[in-house]
Every structure is written in structure tokens, then in C-alpha cells.
Design an enzyme around this catalytic site. Structure first.
Site, PDB file in Angstrom:
ATOM      1  N   LYS A 117      12.775   3.510   0.273  1.00  0.00           N
ATOM      2  CA  LYS A 117      11.959   3.218   1.238  1.00  0.00           C
ATOM      3  C   LYS A 117      11.252   4.680   0.988  1.00  0.00           C
ATOM      4  O   LYS A 117      12.043   5.692   1.889  1.00  0.00           O
ATOM      5  CB  LYS A 117      12.016   2.680   2.552  1.00  0.00           C
TER       6      LYS A 117
HETATM    7  N1  GLU Z   1       5.817  -2.198   2.656  1.00  0.00           N
HETATM    8  C1  GLU Z   1       6.378  -3.518   2.747  1.00  0.00           C
HETATM    9  C2  GLU Z   1       7.605  -3.649   2.506  1.00  0.00           C
HETATM   10  O1  GLU Z   1       8.340  -3.626   3.153  1.00  0.00           O
HETATM   11  C3  GLU Z   1       5.925  -3.617   0.114  1.00  0.00           C
HETATM   12  C4  GLU Z   1       6.453  -2.945  -0.860  1.00  0.00           C
HETATM   13  C5  GLU Z   1       6.186  -3.055  -1.819  1.00  0.00           C
HETATM   14  O2  GLU Z   1       5.741  -3.708  -1.714  1.00  0.00           O
HETATM   15  O3  GLU Z   1       7.317  -2.222  -3.156  1.00  0.00           O
HETATM   16  O4  GLU Z   1       8.251  -4.751   1.337  1.00  0.00           O
END
Ligand code: GLU
Length: 427
Positions: A117
Site C-alpha cells: 500500500k
Molecule cells: N485500493 C483497493 C483496495 O483497497 C484496490 C487495490 C488494488 O486493486 O490493487 O482493495
């Protein structure tokens, strides 16, 4: 890298620290699996954390230095995967928790990724489009050594979108001297994005809600729903639930809450939001401050905004008997205990909002393959995965007699442990 296991930083070792909430729930699942301390520490600790300073020229000619993070929690099952958020209150513990949740989320839907993240401390509402572009490109350049289709594949999250992903893809491609679409997901369809990706998280929310309702023997027509948020997850989730026949009695945005006992015309409310950038002024319903929304009378509550919304302070006033967590970390670990004691069924974030990353996986596959699927193919493959993930988690909950949240962590951690046992420890 830290020497010992990472623990939540001292500034925030309370109920509201998402990394300590994650650790508490992780430990419960580790108890179910009877994991030894070494393995616990290996799986809790982020593998890599990068903090970067981003000098950016602002429109008025001054230079401002922004802080950015990318945390790679675990890459045992494959390249790290997870979004990037832009927000004024982003902090390292939040990004760590979100990265760990991505590891568990990818494991639950059984896609070949680990978890990562990123975040940049900034307030997008105060930035021009040019400033946002320069921040995004500088951030991408600063973390480029740890990015790549086989290393770490970002995606949108709070306050980032298709345009942000296009800038990341372009910046990365310029550095490696070739167009590399698979380095990010959530791109515009014309740049290698996947059909259905934009709606995928909301669609996943609707699908797990459908599975939970089947299990509880309830019908959508006889069910009222409160949705916190009206963005990519809440807005699309509400729209799809409305189409399934649920009565959506409340929606909210950052400015306030819209409420109507008779059920809202969700498509009209979302049209109003698109046109006015706020739900305020929408004719059919009462407007109230946000604080009270979660405690409204309803059968199903979908918190789809941000972390720490349901806490030990308000958990016993929640009326819903089913909660579908569209956001990441909307219930604190303490709230989770209160809700479970009260018999509320909580479909946890790492299952309920995994539709987004699932279609991100489809996008990455399509980019590498160079062959793009129809929206029907995407949606039906998403449905298969979400239905199976729900039933896998439910099976663990039944067999171990634990909540769906502890079951989700248990299943996720067990799959990562199995890969670890096969790969072994390097050196
Ligand atoms: N930000 C989204 C989540 O928290 C998508 C993450 C992604 O598609 O890699 O799941």
C-alpha cells in the site's frame, strides 16, 4: 528494516491505530492456527517500507516537500498489490495496516499477489490538476526501484483514480524506456485498463451481501440498507444493491447524510452528486450531519468511507444486524467484539471489498496477455471468485466456531503459511 517485529508506533497505540487493530485480529487467527511466535513475527512484519520526500513545484512558483510511503507487507504469494491514497492524515501505521490487509485480501480471493500500500500526505482538494500530476510523477520516480509488474503493482485508493494511474504508468514507462501497462491497475480502459474495474469493488460488495442474505434467509425486497459513503465503493455498491431490490434508506458524502425511510431514488441521488459534487440539495429526503448516520434504523449497514467509523463508543448503538464492510478497517477491533457479542454478522473488509483487487488481477493478466475481455466475462469471473471466497470463509467460520472476520484472517494466513512452508526460508 526494523530488527524486531514491527509494532504500532507509539503515537497511536490505541483503539484507533489500524495497525494495532490488524495485529489483534491477526493474533486471534494465529491462535486458531496454533502458529509459533517465529511465524507470527514473520507474517506480521512488513517486508519493506519506503518513506520518500517529494519536492514539487507549486503553481505559484514555490517548492513544497510532500512525504510519501510505500509499504510492501508480504510478497510470498506473488508481487505486492495494493492502492495508493492521497490524504492529509495518511500515516505510516495506516499504510502498514492497509498493506497487511492487502496480503490477506489477495489470499482470501486466492489471486497470486502479496500485499502493499502507498500513501502521500497531501490534501487533493487544495491542489490543482497540474500539482497533482507533478506529485504523482515525483512519487512514482521516488519509489520506482521497488515497482514493476513482477514486483509491486499499485492501484487507486482514496482520492486517486484512473488519471492518477495513467500518470504512474507513463512515468514508469518513460523510465524503463518501454510502455509497461501492467505496472499499475485501475487505468483508463484506453490505456490497458479492464472493463468492469471501476465498478468492481461495489460489485463485490453487492455479491457478498447477496451471499450473506441467502445464508440468513432474507430477501432484498424486505431489507433496508444504510450506505456510508457515495464514492467508488459506496455509490456503486448502493446503485447495484438498489438494482437488486434493496431499499436504500441513506447515503452520505463528506458533507452530510441523506435519509429517506421510504427508500431513496439512488440513480437520481448519484446524478445529483455528479452534477453538484455534493448530495446536499437533493430534493427527496432529510439532510442531517454525518455523526448519526451509522446509528439509523436499518437491516444492513455498508460502511464504505474510511477507517475507524464503528468503535467501542458507538458499536452498541448500531441497529443493523448485518454489516458489509466496503471500506478498509471501518470497525475497530474493540467494536468488532461488541458487535459479535450482540449477534451482528459482520462480513469483513478483507472479504467484502476484495472485488476491486480481483478485477485488478484480471487487468494485470489482460495487460500481460495483450488480450482484453468483455465486461460480461469480467463480471462473471468476478462473481465466481467472490462467491467461492464467501463460501470458503463461511466454511472456516462454521468449522472453527469463529466470527467471519476471524475466519477470514485464518483462511488468509493459512494460505500464506502454506506457501511459506513450500518455499522455505532463504539463506
Ligand atoms: N485500493 C483497493 C483496495 O483497497 C484496490 C487495490 C488494488 O486493486 O490493487 O482493495
Amino acid at each position: 528494516m526494523p530488527n524486531g517485529p514491527v509494532v504500532a508506533s507509539e503515537a497511536q497505540t490505541d483503539e484507533f491505530n489500524p495497525f494495532s487493530s490488524m495485529e489483534k485480529l491477526f493474533n486471534r487467527a494465529a491462535d486458531v492456527l496454533d502458529l509459533d511466535e517465529g511465524l507470527r513475527s514473520l507474517l506480521r512484519t512488513p517486508e519493506r517500507e519506503l518513506t520518500v520526500a517529494l519536492p514539487v513545484r507549486m503553481d505559484d512558483g514555490t517548492i513544497r516537500v510532500f512525504t510519501g510511503y510505500r509499504v510492501q507487507h508480504n510478497f510470498l504469494r506473488g508481487p505486492c498489490k495494493g492502492g495508493i491514497r492521497f490524504a492529509p492524515d495518511v500515516n505510516i501505521d495506516e499504510v502498514r495496516a492497509l498493506a497487511a490487509w492487502m496480503t490477506w485480501k489477495c489470499s482470501i480471493v486466492d489471486i497470486p499477489f502479496g500485499g502493499g500500500k502507498g500513501g502521500v500526505i497531501c490534501d487533493p482538494r487544495e491542489l490543482s490538476i497540474g500539482e497533482l500530476e507533478r506529485i504523482t510523477r515525483r512519487y512514482t520516480a521516488a519509489i520506482i526501484d521497488i515497482l514493476g509488474p513482477d514486483r509491486d503493482v499499485p492501484a487507486p485508493d482514496m482520492n486517486t483514480n484512473e488519471q492518477t494511474m495513467a500518470w504512474i504508468m507513463d512515468t514508469y514507462s518513460m523510465h524503463v524506456r518501454r510502455t509497461t501497462t501492467a505496472v499499475v491497475t485501475g487505468k483508463p480502459i484506453s490505456l490497458g485498463g479492464s472493463r468492469g474495474r471501476h465498478e468492481a469493488t461495489g460489485r463485490g460488495v453487492m455479491l457478498v451481501c447477496r451471499e450473506a442474505m441467502k445464508k440468513l434467509g432474507r430477501r432484498p425486497e424486505a431489507t433496508t440498507v444504510v450506505v456510508q459513503g457515495s464514492g467508488n465503493v459506496g455509490g456503486i455498491g448502493a446503485l447495484l444493491l438498489h438494482r437488486e431490490g434493496y431499499k436504500i434508506v441513506s447515503l452520505s458524502d463528506m458533507y452530510g447524510t441523506l435519509h429517506n425511510d421510504q427508500g431513496l431514488d439512488v440513480p437520481a441521488a448519484l446524478d445529483h452528486l455528479r452534477a453538484n459534487k455534493t448530495l446536499e440539495g437533493f430534493g427527496e429526503g432529510d439532510h442531517m450531519p454525518n455523526g448519526e448516520q451509522l446509528e439509523l434504523e436499518c437491516d444492513v449497514l455498508v460502511p464504505a468511507a474510511t477507517e475507524n467509523q464503528i468503535t467501542s463508543e458507538n458499536a452498541d448503538r448500531i441497529k443493523a444486524s448485518l454489516i458489509i464492510e466496503g471500506a478498509n478497517g471501518p470497525c475497530t477491533a474493540a467494536a468488532q467484539d461488541i458487535l459479535v457479542d450482540r449477534g451482528v454478522v459482520v462480513v469483513p473488509d478483507i472479504l467484502a471489498n476484495a472485488g476491486g483487487v480481483t478485477v485488478s488481477y484480471f487487468e494485470w493478466v489482460q495487460d500481460r496477455w495483450g488480450y482484453f475481455w468483455t465486461e460480461d466475462v469480467v463480471n462473471s469471473r468476478l462473481e465466481q471468485i467472490m462467491v467461492k471466497a464467501f463460501s470458503d470463509v463461511d466454511g472456516v467460520a462454521e468449522s472453527h466456531g469463529v466470527s467471519m472476520r476471524v475466519a477470514a484472517y485464518t483462511l488468509a494466513i493459512e494460505r500464506v503459511v502454506n506457501v511459506y512452508r513450500m518455499r522455505g526460508l532463504f539463506a
